[in-house]
Design an enzyme around this catalytic site. Sequence first.
Site, PDB file in Angstrom:
ATOM      1  N   ILE A 149       0.846  -1.203   0.000  1.00 27.11           N
ATOM      2  CA  ILE A 149       0.000   0.000   0.000  1.00 27.11           C
ATOM      3  C   ILE A 149       0.885   1.258   0.000  1.00 27.11           C
ATOM      4  O   ILE A 149       0.612   2.216  -0.717  1.00 27.11           O
ATOM      5  CB  ILE A 149      -0.978  -0.006   1.197  1.00 27.11           C
ATOM      6  CG1 ILE A 149      -1.884  -1.247   1.123  1.00 27.11           C
ATOM      7  CG2 ILE A 149      -1.822   1.267   1.209  1.00 27.11           C
ATOM      8  CD1 ILE A 149      -2.793  -1.445   2.326  1.00 27.11           C
ATOM      9  N   ARG A 225      -2.819   1.574  11.456  1.00 25.34           N
ATOM     10  CA  ARG A 225      -3.439   1.147  12.707  1.00 25.34           C
ATOM     11  C   ARG A 225      -3.213   2.224  13.750  1.00 25.34           C
ATOM     12  O   ARG A 225      -2.115   2.795  13.829  1.00 25.34           O
ATOM     13  CB  ARG A 225      -2.801  -0.170  13.215  1.00 25.34           C
ATOM     14  CG  ARG A 225      -3.265  -1.413  12.478  1.00 25.34           C
ATOM     15  CD  ARG A 225      -4.728  -1.744  12.784  1.00 25.34           C
ATOM     16  NE  ARG A 225      -5.195  -2.933  12.101  1.00 25.34           N
ATOM     17  CZ  ARG A 225      -5.783  -2.944  10.896  1.00 25.34           C
ATOM     18  NH1 ARG A 225      -5.976  -1.820  10.236  1.00 25.34           N
ATOM     19  NH2 ARG A 225      -6.190  -4.075  10.355  1.00 25.34           N
ATOM     20  N   GLU A 254     -10.860   2.163  18.605  1.00 19.29           N
ATOM     21  CA  GLU A 254     -12.021   2.388  17.727  1.00 19.29           C
ATOM     22  C   GLU A 254     -13.272   1.722  18.302  1.00 19.29           C
ATOM     23  O   GLU A 254     -13.161   0.637  18.868  1.00 19.29           O
ATOM     24  CB  GLU A 254     -11.697   1.824  16.335  1.00 19.29           C
ATOM     25  CG  GLU A 254     -10.565   2.618  15.678  1.00 19.29           C
ATOM     26  CD  GLU A 254     -10.099   2.005  14.360  1.00 19.29           C
ATOM     27  OE1 GLU A 254     -10.719   1.046  13.881  1.00 19.29           O
ATOM     28  OE2 GLU A 254      -9.099   2.509  13.833  1.00 19.29           O
ATOM     29  N   HIS A 272     -12.381   4.804   9.917  1.00 21.85           N
ATOM     30  CA  HIS A 272     -11.714   3.591   9.424  1.00 21.85           C
ATOM     31  C   HIS A 272     -12.384   3.077   8.137  1.00 21.85           C
ATOM     32  O   HIS A 272     -12.976   1.994   8.123  1.00 21.85           O
ATOM     33  CB  HIS A 272     -11.683   2.501  10.503  1.00 21.85           C
ATOM     34  CG  HIS A 272     -10.674   1.425  10.221  1.00 21.85           C
ATOM     35  ND1 HIS A 272     -10.029   0.717  11.204  1.00 21.85           N
ATOM     36  CD2 HIS A 272     -10.192   0.924   9.055  1.00 21.85           C
ATOM     37  CE1 HIS A 272      -9.201  -0.170  10.657  1.00 21.85           C
ATOM     38  NE2 HIS A 272      -9.293  -0.059   9.345  1.00 21.85           N
TER      39      HIS A 272
HETATM   40  C1  8YV Z   1     -10.942  -3.155   7.465  1.00 22.49           C
HETATM   41  C2  8YV Z   1      -8.397  -3.031   7.447  1.00 22.49           C
HETATM   42  O1  8YV Z   1     -11.308  -2.117   8.280  1.00 22.49           O
HETATM   43  O2  8YV Z   1      -7.755  -4.675   5.912  1.00 22.49           O
HETATM   44  C3  8YV Z   1      -7.496  -4.092   6.946  1.00 22.49           C
HETATM   45  O3  8YV Z   1      -6.472  -4.343   7.603  1.00 22.49           O
HETATM   46  O4  8YV Z   1      -8.089  -2.320   8.333  1.00 22.49           O
HETATM   47  C4  8YV Z   1      -9.696  -2.819   6.763  1.00 22.49           C
HETATM   48  O5  8YV Z   1      -9.717  -3.266   5.483  1.00 22.49           O
HETATM   49  C5  8YV Z   1     -11.222  -4.372   8.242  1.00 22.49           C
HETATM   50  O6  8YV Z   1     -10.221  -5.231   8.499  1.00 22.49           O
HETATM   51  C6  8YV Z   1     -12.433  -5.038   7.676  1.00 22.49           C
HETATM   52  O7  8YV Z   1     -13.004  -5.888   8.553  1.00 22.49           O
END
Ligand code: 8YV
Length: 306
Positions: A149, A225, A254, A272
């Site tokens: 990313i 995070r 959160e 988020h």
């Molecule tokens: C989602 C995320 O909020 O992929 C991740 O690590 O933080 C996000 O895509 C989450 O995990 C979806 O449940």
Amino acid sequence: MSNQTRVVQLGGLMPFVREWLQERYGAPRLDDLSDPAGVQVAVVGGGAPAGAEQMDALPDLRAIVNFGVGYDNVDVEEASRRGVVVSNTPDVLNDAVADLAVFLVIDVLRGASASDRFVRRGAWAAGERFPLTRDVRGAKVGILGLGRIGTAVAERLQVFGAELAYHSRSPKDASWTYHDSPTGLAEWSDVLVVLTPGGAGTEHLVDAAVLDALGPEGYLVNVARGSVVDEEALVAALQDGRIAGAGLDVFADEPHVPEALLDRDDVVLLPHVGSATTQTREAMGRLVLDNVGAFLERGELVTPVG
Ligand code: 8YV
């Protein structure tokens, strides 16, 4: 055997994923499971925990399938001690999360959210002028964590004419300048973008010293995070004017956002939503099903974690 429940849902899954699991595997929630014997796969999401407690409840568990690229909610060490393998949902969300990170970089520099609030509260109509902001072109953007990313974010910002540099645990095969510490990167940066994984290894990586290195003209963006940033130190740095502002999609606890941030105009607060598009969440859901299917059919995960 065919009537036996082989898949169970742990917490945090979106309704459509729960439906898919229910339809395809008749997967109940852990709380509704009458007999844990034979359950091989547990599916979890939304940062809900998959740790020793959940594993204790499932004596035949062999795989944990996480909806999300980040898996700091899964106790991977405990899982591997028990011979339980873990998968996540990499790649399919790179574009959505990178887009949102770039949006926050532009927003903190150009004040889009703050100027929207300015219009809505009637300040423009009353004759006030919104202050001048800052160009993205030429801005120095530091990427903390140049993974999949982080790379997608850097590529996008390059098109906007930003200058880029990064810090990762080790230098990558990339053309951008490497800084060997978060503090060094922050010192160089106008905007520091947090893109590391969560978990114990990165907890409070962005602390008061990193924020002070970013300085009174610097902005912090976090789409990774909440645990990576010392949130108390961040609030204090904003209150003291030791950094210029922040764009935050993630928080330490959160859905709770520190009260002190709610009425500040120098922060952009998002709930988020980095990966929260219909297309991306469906792609994540399909990858979850692929992992469950591959594990049940041939004992292999499609996207096991490193
Ligand atoms: C989602 C995320 O909020 O992929 C991740 O690590 O933080 C996000 O895509 C989450 O995990 C979806 O449940």
